[in-house]
Every structure is written in structure tokens, then in C-alpha cells.
Design a protein around this motif. Sequence first.
Motif, PDB file in Angstrom:
ATOM      1  N   LYS A  60      -7.878 -83.510 -62.000  1.00 49.61           N
ATOM      2  CA  LYS A  60      -9.410 -83.569 -61.526  1.00 49.61           C
ATOM      3  C   LYS A  60      -9.823 -82.450 -61.004  1.00 49.61           C
ATOM      4  N   GLY A  61     -10.816 -81.674 -61.150  1.00 46.80           N
ATOM      5  CA  GLY A  61     -11.245 -80.580 -60.543  1.00 46.80           C
ATOM      6  C   GLY A  61     -12.098 -81.029 -59.185  1.00 46.80           C
ATOM      7  N   GLY A  62     -12.060 -80.057 -58.203  1.00 48.12           N
ATOM      8  CA  GLY A  62     -13.077 -80.055 -57.150  1.00 48.12           C
ATOM      9  C   GLY A  62     -12.738 -81.087 -56.121  1.00 48.12           C
ATOM     10  N   VAL A  63     -11.462 -81.412 -56.148  1.00 52.34           N
ATOM     11  CA  VAL A  63     -10.983 -82.778 -55.090  1.00 52.34           C
ATOM     12  C   VAL A  63     -10.515 -82.205 -53.733  1.00 52.34           C
ATOM     13  N   GLY A  64     -10.364 -80.942 -53.756  1.00 46.28           N
ATOM     14  CA  GLY A  64      -9.895 -80.142 -52.288  1.00 46.28           C
ATOM     15  C   GLY A  64      -8.414 -79.914 -52.552  1.00 46.28           C
ATOM     16  N   LYS A  65      -7.937 -79.258 -53.837  1.00 44.94           N
ATOM     17  CA  LYS A  65      -6.649 -78.968 -53.537  1.00 44.94           C
ATOM     18  C   LYS A  65      -6.666 -77.706 -53.107  1.00 44.94           C
ATOM     19  N   THR A  66      -7.214 -76.603 -53.337  1.00 45.22           N
ATOM     20  CA  THR A  66      -6.957 -75.349 -52.846  1.00 45.22           C
ATOM     21  C   THR A  66      -7.526 -75.304 -51.301  1.00 45.22           C
ATOM     22  N   THR A  67      -8.424 -76.028 -50.905  1.00 45.06           N
ATOM     23  CA  THR A  67      -8.431 -76.267 -49.485  1.00 45.06           C
ATOM     24  C   THR A  67      -7.472 -76.892 -48.815  1.00 45.06           C
ATOM     25  N   THR A  68      -6.971 -77.714 -49.375  1.00 45.53           N
ATOM     26  CA  THR A  68      -5.583 -78.429 -48.717  1.00 45.53           C
ATOM     27  C   THR A  68      -4.543 -77.357 -48.574  1.00 45.53           C
ATOM     28  N   THR A  96      -9.898 -87.259 -49.657  1.00 50.60           N
ATOM     29  CA  THR A  96     -10.657 -86.156 -49.266  1.00 50.60           C
ATOM     30  C   THR A  96     -12.077 -86.353 -49.007  1.00 50.60           C
ATOM     31  N   PHE A  97     -12.825 -85.654 -48.718  1.00 48.96           N
ATOM     32  CA  PHE A  97     -14.415 -85.852 -48.596  1.00 48.96           C
ATOM     33  C   PHE A  97     -14.938 -86.962 -48.243  1.00 48.96           C
ATOM     34  N   PHE A  98     -14.071 -87.687 -47.130  1.00 45.58           N
ATOM     35  CA  PHE A  98     -14.638 -88.833 -46.602  1.00 45.58           C
ATOM     36  C   PHE A  98     -15.789 -88.845 -45.900  1.00 45.58           C
ATOM     37  N   ILE A 122      -9.401 -87.026 -45.080  1.00 45.75           N
ATOM     38  CA  ILE A 122      -9.748 -85.860 -44.751  1.00 45.75           C
ATOM     39  C   ILE A 122     -11.407 -86.053 -44.657  1.00 45.75           C
ATOM     40  N   PRO A 123     -12.265 -85.641 -43.545  1.00 42.80           N
ATOM     41  CA  PRO A 123     -13.455 -85.854 -43.622  1.00 42.80           C
ATOM     42  C   PRO A 123     -14.455 -84.742 -44.234  1.00 42.80           C
ATOM     43  N   VAL A 124     -15.450 -85.016 -44.630  1.00 43.15           N
ATOM     44  CA  VAL A 124     -16.422 -83.967 -45.350  1.00 43.15           C
ATOM     45  C   VAL A 124     -16.707 -83.265 -44.004  1.00 43.15           C
ATOM     46  N   ASP A 125     -16.354 -81.996 -44.191  1.00 39.21           N
ATOM     47  CA  ASP A 125     -16.807 -81.071 -43.157  1.00 39.21           C
ATOM     48  C   ASP A 125     -17.323 -79.631 -43.732  1.00 39.21           C
ATOM     49  N   THR A 126     -18.842 -79.355 -43.608  1.00 42.83           N
ATOM     50  CA  THR A 126     -19.106 -78.132 -43.992  1.00 42.83           C
ATOM     51  C   THR A 126     -18.555 -76.731 -43.650  1.00 42.83           C
ATOM     52  N   GLN A 127     -17.652 -76.945 -42.509  1.00 47.16           N
ATOM     53  CA  GLN A 127     -17.014 -75.686 -42.247  1.00 47.16           C
ATOM     54  C   GLN A 127     -16.160 -75.397 -42.973  1.00 47.16           C
ATOM     55  N   PHE A 128     -15.430 -76.181 -43.930  1.00 48.17           N
ATOM     56  CA  PHE A 128     -14.430 -75.552 -44.939  1.00 48.17           C
ATOM     57  C   PHE A 128     -15.054 -74.465 -45.790  1.00 48.17           C
ATOM     58  N   ARG A 129     -16.239 -74.903 -46.007  1.00 50.75           N
ATOM     59  CA  ARG A 129     -17.046 -73.695 -47.012  1.00 50.75           C
ATOM     60  C   ARG A 129     -17.394 -72.572 -46.312  1.00 50.75           C
ATOM     61  N   GLU A 130     -17.727 -72.836 -45.127  1.00 51.09           N
ATOM     62  CA  GLU A 130     -17.820 -71.570 -44.233  1.00 51.09           C
ATOM     63  C   GLU A 130     -16.668 -70.815 -44.108  1.00 51.09           C
TER      64      GLU A 130
HETATM   65  N1  LIG Z   1     -13.374 -81.929 -46.612  1.00 52.60           N
HETATM   66  C1  LIG Z   1     -14.373 -80.936 -47.227  1.00 52.60           C
HETATM   67  N2  LIG Z   1     -15.328 -81.419 -46.604  1.00 52.60           N
HETATM   68  C2  LIG Z   1     -16.564 -80.324 -47.363  1.00 52.60           C
HETATM   69  N3  LIG Z   1     -16.237 -79.509 -48.120  1.00 52.60           N
HETATM   70  C3  LIG Z   1     -14.985 -79.310 -48.656  1.00 52.60           C
HETATM   71  C4  LIG Z   1     -13.959 -80.270 -48.359  1.00 52.60           C
HETATM   72  N4  LIG Z   1     -12.772 -79.817 -48.922  1.00 52.60           N
HETATM   73  C5  LIG Z   1     -13.213 -78.860 -49.828  1.00 52.60           C
HETATM   74  N5  LIG Z   1     -14.810 -78.517 -49.658  1.00 52.60           N
HETATM   75  C6  LIG Z   1     -15.205 -77.540 -50.191  1.00 52.60           C
HETATM   76  O1  LIG Z   1     -15.310 -78.119 -51.615  1.00 52.60           O
HETATM   77  C7  LIG Z   1     -15.441 -77.096 -52.800  1.00 52.60           C
HETATM   78  C8  LIG Z   1     -14.238 -77.694 -53.941  1.00 52.60           C
HETATM   79  O2  LIG Z   1     -12.833 -77.592 -53.109  1.00 52.60           O
HETATM   80  P1  LIG Z   1     -11.650 -76.952 -53.482  1.00 52.60           P
HETATM   81  O3  LIG Z   1     -11.922 -75.577 -54.217  1.00 52.60           O
HETATM   82  O4  LIG Z   1     -10.366 -76.969 -52.314  1.00 52.60           O
HETATM   83  O5  LIG Z   1     -11.271 -78.004 -54.671  1.00 52.60           O
HETATM   84  P2  LIG Z   1     -10.311 -77.703 -55.823  1.00 52.60           P
HETATM   85  O6  LIG Z   1      -9.654 -79.228 -55.975  1.00 52.60           O
HETATM   86  O7  LIG Z   1      -9.153 -76.825 -55.633  1.00 52.60           O
HETATM   87  O8  LIG Z   1     -10.988 -77.478 -56.918  1.00 52.60           O
HETATM   88  P3  LIG Z   1     -10.589 -77.066 -58.400  1.00 52.60           P
HETATM   89  O9  LIG Z   1     -10.024 -77.977 -59.365  1.00 52.60           O
HETATM   90  O10 LIG Z   1     -11.751 -76.283 -59.261  1.00 52.60           O
HETATM   91  O11 LIG Z   1      -9.324 -75.869 -58.367  1.00 52.60           O
HETATM   92  C9  LIG Z   1     -15.028 -75.858 -51.988  1.00 52.60           C
HETATM   93  O12 LIG Z   1     -16.455 -75.213 -51.899  1.00 52.60           O
HETATM   94  C10 LIG Z   1     -14.499 -76.203 -50.767  1.00 52.60           C
HETATM   95  O13 LIG Z   1     -15.158 -75.410 -49.623  1.00 52.60           O
END
Ligand SMILES: Nc1ncnc2c1ncn2[C@@H]1O[C@H](COP(=O)(O)OP(=O)(O)OP(=O)(O)O)[C@@H](O)[C@H]1O
Length: 269
Positions: free
Chosen positions: A13-21, A191-193, A220-228
Amino acid sequence: MTRMYVWAVANQKGGVGKTTTAVTLGGLLAAAGRRTLLVDLDPQGSMTSYFRFNPDAVEGSLYSLFEAQAEGSVPPDTGQLLLDAGVQNLSLLPASTAMATLDRQLGARDGMGLVVARALARLQHRFDYVLMDCPPMLGVLMVNALAACQQLLVPVQTEFLALKGLERMLRTIQMIGRARGGVPPYTIVPTFFDRRTRASTDALRALRDQYGDHLWPRVIPVDTQFREASKSGLPLPVFNPQARGNEAYGSLLRWLQAQDTPMAEAVSQ
Ligand SMILES: Nc1ncnc2c1ncn2[C@@H]1O[C@H](COP(=O)(O)OP(=O)(O)OP(=O)(O)O)[C@@H](O)[C@H]1O
Ligand SMILES: [Mg+2]
């Protein structure tokens, strides 16, 4: 004796926080003095772009290793492909957009599933930790990551639809696990809790009911600092050490380290 830990981060699934992790754990490890390699296996190159490199223009990527495997030629020196991530102790093996064509062009040939494992084996004196970021799709790159890793992290967004995606990912893990002679130990990471929302608390309860054994007991909580942090091109622990997202990933890191038995110890026990 060398002990290199290799962890993969994957979910179809896309956008779940993989890259951020991967980036945040990598930042924490590097800050703790561990020689850390981040491997971008996503042809979209999000991790490569995170560190301000252009996946359309990188000089070399894993693509050339797959190409060499397909042609039966000598693979290029993997060390030559590494980039400095701009943070002490942190290196990047970048993705290139060309990797999107691997499945169609080369995917079915012999030996394609172990290209990454072999490349990492050649780097084991240079790094303590390797974190691989997978694309949100099943293909030769994810197969390589699952074949090469000792531990697998599966981030899952705490919302109902994401749980469906998780079932699919777990079936993939079982399928690839059979092919590699065993499912890698895996940990589901919520994630994104957001504890103020019903969607988050309900999803977390469902995860605990269904996957308790494989679930990291925290979130892992929602935290806008990840995007910053991503806008600044630095992992969050370097960009803002005080951000609360770091504390959660720090706790995850300690938990993963406690799970891991280095190979040498496992053998001597
Ligand atoms: N815990 C969090 N709280 C708030 N924003 C987050 C959190 N984790 C990730 N993000 C933001 O959400 C967006 C998607 O996260 P990320 O790119 O890590 O997901 P992904 O699973 O790698 O996506 P993809 O499947 O497209 O590779 C990014 O803009 C990232 O900064
Ligand atoms: Mg990603």
C-alpha cells in the motif's frame, strides 16, 4: 567479526510511511555512530529525492547490477554507486527511474532475486546497518528486498482501508517466504496514529486483535515535523532532535535491536 544488520521496509500500500520509517531509523542509527546505508529500491526514488539527488539523473544505481546479472557480465563495484547523504555516517544507494522497467525487461531471468543480497554481501565490512526502502508494489525489487533482509518492517496506517492492504502484504510475505526457505521475521508498525480520532483507535484495536504476535506494541504518531524534515533534506532526528516523532522511532529502534540476534551468535547458541 563483521555483523551487518539488514532490514527492509515494505508494504504494497502506498503512502503508509515506508520511506519516512527508513529515513528516520537511518538518521537515528547514524546519529548513534552506526555506519548506516539507506538503499532506495523504489523506482520513484522518493528516498533518493529526499536527500536532494535526482532519480532521473543519478550516475549509477542498482539498475546497473541487475543489467550485469542479466547479461552475465561482471557487476560494477557497488561501492562506486554510493552517495553521501549529507549526514555523518549515512550513505545512500540511490534509485534511478530506469528501475521501473526491470520487471518487464529483465525480471524473469535466472538469479534476479538475489542481486541485492549479493551486492550487500560485498559491502558488509563498510556498514553496521542497511535499511532498504521498497516500492509499494510486488515485483523483482521487493522480492530482492525480502530475500536479502534479516528483519522486515511493515508500516501500516492506522485507518480501516490500510488494514485490507496489510492482508495483501502478509500474503506476499508468506509467498516469498516459501521461495526463500522461510519467512523473514516481520514487525507491523502502526503509523499516522492520532489518538483523538476514532479511525485511529479502532484500527489499532483491530491490529492488536488480529496480528498481536507481530505487532510492535507502540505507535508512530502523526507529526507534521516529518514533512518539514523531508523538505529540508535531513532525517527528522537531525532536522529537529526534539520532535516527538523521534521518540517513537527511537523506541521502535530499541525494540528491533532487541529482536535481532546477530548471525554469528545465532549459530553459536
Ligand atoms: N507519522 C507521520 N506523521 C505525519 N506525516 C507523516 C508521517 N509519516 C510520514 N508522513 C508524511 O506522509 C507522506 C507519505 O509518507 P512516506 O513517503 O514515508 O510514505 P511511503 O509509504 O513511503 O509512500 P510510497 O508508497 O508512495 O512510497 C510524506 O509526506 C511524509 O512526510
Ligand atoms: Mg516511499
